[in-house]
Design a protein around this motif. Structure first.
Motif: not given
Length: 118
Positions: A9, A12-13, A15-16
């Motif tokens: 998570y 992902e955050k 690389n958002r």
């Protein structure tokens, strides 16, 4: 949540923003490419219609012909005799006319200088 899920998570955050930027760049690139292809297709179809309706004619390859000086002179004289005023270059008729005009001007100038000298 397990530590694995938490790490995924966070990654992902992190690389958002980069992923959104990458997506938008791909989207803009796709729009530009589609526009260029569509424009090329429209131009090709338009050109084909113009050629088919004979509004314009495509260029035709020409061949180079070597002409001798006498052939060029003969062609120029023929064009002049037919009344073509667009003939350029030296021809014997033009040269003779120019020489006689020059002689007339020089004789007129000589006569006027003689009268002023008296």
């Amino acid at each position: 949540m397990s530590q694995k899920k938490v790490d995924a998570y966070k990654k992902e955050k992190y690389n958002r923003k980069h992923a959104k930027k990458k997506y938008s760049v791909k989207k803009v690139t796709a729009y530009v490419a589609a526009t260029v292809i569509a424009a090329a297709l429209v131009i090709y179809i338009g050109y084909s219609v113009l050629v088919a309706t004979k509004i314009i004619t495509p260029p035709v390859p020409t061949t180079h012909i070597e002409w001798s000086d006498s052939e060029i002179e003969s062609l120029r004289n023929t064009l002049i005799q037919n009344g073509d005023t667009n003939v350029k270059g030296n021809t014997t008729a033009e040269t003779t006319a120019a020489e006689s005009a020059t002689q007339a001007e020089s004789s007129t100038a000589a006569q006027s200088s003689e009268t002023t000298a008296k």
